[in-house]
Write a protein that holds these residues in place. Structure first.
Motif, PDB file in Angstrom:
ATOM      1  N   PHE A  39       0.823  -1.201   0.000  1.00 43.63           N
ATOM      2  CA  PHE A  39       0.000   0.000   0.000  1.00 43.63           C
ATOM      3  C   PHE A  39       0.862   1.257   0.000  1.00 43.63           C
ATOM      4  N   GLY A  40       0.364   2.322  -0.650  1.00 46.38           N
ATOM      5  CA  GLY A  40       0.943   3.646  -0.533  1.00 46.38           C
ATOM      6  C   GLY A  40       0.135   4.445   0.479  1.00 46.38           C
ATOM      7  N   ASP A  41      -0.248   5.674   0.118  1.00 46.93           N
ATOM      8  CA  ASP A  41      -1.177   6.434   0.942  1.00 46.93           C
ATOM      9  C   ASP A  41      -2.561   5.792   0.854  1.00 46.93           C
ATOM     10  N   PRO A  42      -3.503   6.183   1.741  1.00 43.66           N
ATOM     11  CA  PRO A  42      -4.837   5.574   1.700  1.00 43.66           C
ATOM     12  C   PRO A  42      -5.446   5.611   0.294  1.00 43.66           C
ATOM     13  N   GLY A  43      -5.934   4.457  -0.159  1.00 47.76           N
ATOM     14  CA  GLY A  43      -6.546   4.347  -1.463  1.00 47.76           C
ATOM     15  C   GLY A  43      -5.560   4.104  -2.587  1.00 47.76           C
ATOM     16  N   GLU A  44      -4.268   4.004  -2.273  1.00 42.10           N
ATOM     17  CA  GLU A  44      -3.257   3.781  -3.296  1.00 42.10           C
ATOM     18  C   GLU A  44      -2.565   2.439  -3.085  1.00 42.10           C
ATOM     19  N   VAL A  45      -2.029   1.913  -4.169  1.00 38.42           N
ATOM     20  CA  VAL A  45      -1.245   0.692  -4.091  1.00 38.42           C
ATOM     21  C   VAL A  45      -0.012   0.854  -4.968  1.00 38.42           C
ATOM     22  N   ILE A  46       1.088   0.248  -4.561  1.00 37.33           N
ATOM     23  CA  ILE A  46       2.336   0.301  -5.320  1.00 37.33           C
ATOM     24  C   ILE A  46       2.639  -1.099  -5.826  1.00 37.33           C
ATOM     25  N   ALA A  47       2.731  -1.239  -7.135  1.00 36.45           N
ATOM     26  CA  ALA A  47       3.057  -2.524  -7.757  1.00 36.45           C
ATOM     27  C   ALA A  47       4.539  -2.533  -8.134  1.00 36.45           C
ATOM     28  N   ILE A  48       5.186  -3.683  -7.960  1.00 32.89           N
ATOM     29  CA  ILE A  48       6.619  -3.830  -8.219  1.00 32.89           C
ATOM     30  C   ILE A  48       6.815  -5.077  -9.058  1.00 32.89           C
ATOM     31  N   TRP A  49       7.710  -5.005 -10.034  1.00 29.97           N
ATOM     32  CA  TRP A  49       7.958  -6.179 -10.871  1.00 29.97           C
ATOM     33  C   TRP A  49       9.327  -6.041 -11.536  1.00 29.97           C
ATOM     34  N   SER A  50       9.719  -7.101 -12.243  1.00 31.32           N
ATOM     35  CA  SER A  50      10.942  -7.106 -13.046  1.00 31.32           C
ATOM     36  C   SER A  50      10.547  -7.333 -14.500  1.00 31.32           C
ATOM     37  N   ASP A  51      11.078  -6.490 -15.428  1.00 29.70           N
ATOM     38  CA  ASP A  51      10.781  -6.727 -16.834  1.00 29.70           C
ATOM     39  C   ASP A  51      11.990  -6.420 -17.724  1.00 29.70           C
ATOM     40  N   THR A  52      11.843  -6.737 -19.013  1.00 32.15           N
ATOM     41  CA  THR A  52      12.974  -6.699 -19.942  1.00 32.15           C
ATOM     42  C   THR A  52      12.881  -5.544 -20.935  1.00 32.15           C
ATOM     43  N   ARG A  53      12.219  -4.479 -20.582  1.00 32.90           N
ATOM     44  CA  ARG A  53      12.040  -3.364 -21.519  1.00 32.90           C
ATOM     45  C   ARG A  53      13.378  -2.769 -21.988  1.00 32.90           C
ATOM     46  N   ASN A  54      14.417  -2.868 -21.156  1.00 32.99           N
ATOM     47  CA  ASN A  54      15.721  -2.304 -21.509  1.00 32.99           C
ATOM     48  C   ASN A  54      16.707  -3.352 -21.997  1.00 32.99           C
ATOM     49  N   GLY A  55      16.210  -4.546 -22.321  1.00 33.90           N
ATOM     50  CA  GLY A  55      17.053  -5.574 -22.899  1.00 33.90           C
ATOM     51  C   GLY A  55      17.475  -6.658 -21.933  1.00 33.90           C
ATOM     52  N   ASP A  56      17.475  -6.369 -20.641  1.00 35.61           N
ATOM     53  CA  ASP A  56      17.682  -7.395 -19.631  1.00 35.61           C
ATOM     54  C   ASP A  56      16.705  -7.112 -18.493  1.00 35.61           C
ATOM     55  N   ARG A  57      16.764  -7.887 -17.449  1.00 36.58           N
ATOM     56  CA  ARG A  57      15.746  -7.753 -16.404  1.00 36.58           C
ATOM     57  C   ARG A  57      16.096  -6.615 -15.456  1.00 36.58           C
ATOM     58  N   ASP A  58      15.198  -5.648 -15.350  1.00 41.51           N
ATOM     59  CA  ASP A  58      15.327  -4.534 -14.423  1.00 41.51           C
ATOM     60  C   ASP A  58      14.119  -4.501 -13.489  1.00 41.51           C
ATOM     61  N   VAL A  59      14.228  -3.741 -12.407  1.00 38.08           N
ATOM     62  CA  VAL A  59      13.146  -3.646 -11.430  1.00 38.08           C
ATOM     63  C   VAL A  59      12.393  -2.336 -11.635  1.00 38.08           C
TER      64      VAL A  59
END
Length: 214
Positions: A39-59
């Protein structure tokens, strides 16, 4: 783990009004792995993941409000973009609308090291741009878990094979809100002392700056 699962449920529940399938958080031709959040502030959520948009896996992370708006740009915030793989991110709210994220980093060690970063309410990186090294050793570190310390920092626990022999032990560290390691936690704290290996810890806040580990 409880916070991560709950956060993902909240994403889909409060965004369900956007479409029958929920609000897309990340869509593209690149592969997304290892999703988590809190959770962030009330009513908010923070999603976290790893993806390859820059050619290798970043956070990457993104903050979403209760109507489905992206608060950290259309593409989210890149937390770390070293060469090589950064994956298995976990995160916990910093209590001020931001998040502390820890991940396994392979940019300088093929077996994996552990780094952390804090992102504030506006999506700014607050600590070293490369992340704060939590456990950087020759042997494998993996299976991170994190809980709050109720002072803007976090306690991070992981499986560590620094003792060799193939069996992992549980180690931990507490990082303060300013990105420094808490006194007494330097060099990491060994949590498990059994002769056999340990894996996949669970952690929760103990109400006094530390955590319970199972």
């Amino acid at each position: 783990m409880k916070q991560i699962v709950l956060s993902l449920i909240v994403i889909f529940s409060f965004l369900a009004a956007e479409t029958e399938l929920g609000q897309p958080i990340r869509q593209g031709k690149h592969i997304e792995w290892f999703r988590g959040g809190d959770f962030g502030d009330p009513g908010e959520v923070i999603a976290i993941w790893s993806d390859t948009r820059n050619g290798d896996r970043d956070v990457i992370c993104q903050k979403i409000d209760d109507t489905g708006n992206f608060l950290w740009g259309d593409d989210g915030i890149v937390i770390v973009d070293f060469e090589g793989r950064q994956e298995d991110p976990v995160g916990i709210s910093d209590g001020s609308g931001g998040v502390i994220v820890a991940w396994v980093d392979y940019h300088d060690d093929e077996k994996g090291d552990i780094y952390a970063q804090r992102i504030d309410d506006a999506g700014n990186l607050l600590w070293n741009a490369s992340g704060v090294p939590i456990a950087v050793l020759d042997e494998e570190q993996k299976s991170i878990r994190v809980c709050k310390d109720n002072a803007g920092g976090a306690v991070i626990v992981w499986v560590d094979k620094r003792e060799g022999g193939g069996a992992g032990k549980l180690y931990g560290s507490r990082i303060l809100s300013d990105g420094t390691i808490a006194p007494g936690w330097e060099g990491n704290v060994k949590i498990s002392t059994g002769s056999s290996g340990q894996n996949m810890p669970s952690v929760d806040y103990n109400g006094d700056g530390g955590c319970f580990v199972a």
